[in-house]
Design an enzyme around this catalytic site. Sequence first.
Site, PDB file in Angstrom:
ATOM      1  N   LYS A  53     -30.607  18.328  20.245  1.00  0.00           N
ATOM      2  CA  LYS A  53     -29.510  17.567  20.865  1.00  0.00           C
ATOM      3  C   LYS A  53     -28.646  18.499  21.709  1.00  0.00           C
ATOM      4  CE  LYS A  53     -29.784  14.118  17.235  1.00  0.00           C
ATOM      5  NZ  LYS A  53     -29.395  13.670  15.917  1.00  0.00           N
ATOM      6  N   GLN A  97     -24.766  13.914  11.619  1.00  0.00           N
ATOM      7  CA  GLN A  97     -26.199  14.067  11.361  1.00  0.00           C
ATOM      8  C   GLN A  97     -26.524  13.639   9.928  1.00  0.00           C
ATOM      9  OE1 GLN A  97     -28.429  14.841  13.750  1.00  0.00           O
ATOM     10  NE2 GLN A  97     -30.106  14.581  12.296  1.00  0.00           N
ATOM     11  N   ASP A 120     -24.028   6.869  17.700  1.00  0.00           N
ATOM     12  CA  ASP A 120     -25.187   6.510  16.888  1.00  0.00           C
ATOM     13  C   ASP A 120     -25.222   5.001  16.610  1.00  0.00           C
ATOM     14  OD1 ASP A 120     -27.209   8.243  16.150  1.00  0.00           O
ATOM     15  OD2 ASP A 120     -25.989   9.276  14.651  1.00  0.00           O
TER      16      ASP A 120
HETATM   17  N1  GUN Z   1     -31.217  11.675  10.973  1.00  0.00           N
HETATM   18  C1  GUN Z   1     -32.443  11.204  11.312  1.00  0.00           C
HETATM   19  N2  GUN Z   1     -32.358  10.412  12.391  1.00  0.00           N
HETATM   20  C2  GUN Z   1     -31.059  10.375  12.758  1.00  0.00           C
HETATM   21  C3  GUN Z   1     -30.341   9.726  13.806  1.00  0.00           C
HETATM   22  O1  GUN Z   1     -30.891   8.998  14.642  1.00  0.00           O
HETATM   23  N3  GUN Z   1     -29.004   9.944  13.830  1.00  0.00           N
HETATM   24  C4  GUN Z   1     -28.387  10.730  12.925  1.00  0.00           C
HETATM   25  N4  GUN Z   1     -27.079  10.865  13.031  1.00  0.00           N
HETATM   26  N5  GUN Z   1     -29.013  11.338  11.946  1.00  0.00           N
HETATM   27  C5  GUN Z   1     -30.344  11.159  11.858  1.00  0.00           C
END
Ligand code: GUN
Length: 283
Positions: A53, A97, A120
């Site tokens: 990211k 996350q 998200d």
């Molecule tokens: N962990 C696995 N996939 C994701 C996601 O799409 N967003 C977040 N914040 N954590 C994750």
Amino acid sequence: MPGKLIDGIEQASKITESVKNEVSLLQKQGIKPRLAVVLAGENAASKLYVEKKRQACEKAGVAFELVKFPETVKEEVVLEAIIKLNKDAQVNAILVQLPLPKGISQERVLNEVFPLKDVDGFTSANLGMLAYGNEQLVACTAKGIVKLIESTGTKIEGKNACIVNHSVVVGKPLSLMLLNRNATVTVCHEFTKDLAFQTRQADILVTAVGKPGLVKAGMVKKGAIVIDAGIAKKDGKTLGDADFEAVKKDASFITPVPGGVGPMTVACLLENTVLAAKLQRKG
Ligand code: GUN
């Protein structure tokens, strides 16, 4: 004829290019989109995703900051950090996350994020809006999957869609997005009695479990679109849920792993970050 490959890397780089252009337009108006990622704990996969990211933000000209906590962090400390980020006018986008360390309430933490910064789409407010058909900030993997399906030129309306995942991260938002497009949606999970029966009805099959070989030959309808969002490591290789070579024979389109859904999730996060910056400008 075997299924055509859906190239997630190519689709994602188109999105990243367009985000880059939007970022430079915003910068001319004095807005510099900024994403803050909250990472609690030492999960190796999470660290890798966060690094991806960060790199994507760098590519698109989006500012990135990481707020890191140890595995032993208390829920209150994470909540306070989010409150601080909510108040910070320089931060347009917040992502927590997942997974969070044991003992921390995912629901409580995710719902502390200000909905207009919730890139998200995991807050109750944004999930609720999605249920009403208002797709503002929607979960990045679900958004990426819908874009991949649409990239095949297939109309979603009236199709049978089967999703193997019922989490807030993928299955729930994706089921709502496909319902919003008038698909007939079946959501499967580990308690589904006859998974093969359900998957065989699907014109669009999405799997996101992390179990290589879960979707085998004979489980896919002829001509189906197969989107594989599963990720598992085996002998140093990254594998999806589908037995790729066998399933490809019946599918009309199929995503590879890696190079399918993964890059789209990251690209959609960039898109949501720019969208969040614009939404906050509107107030
Ligand atoms: N962990 C696995 N996939 C994701 C996601 O799409 N967003 C977040 N914040 N954590 C994750």
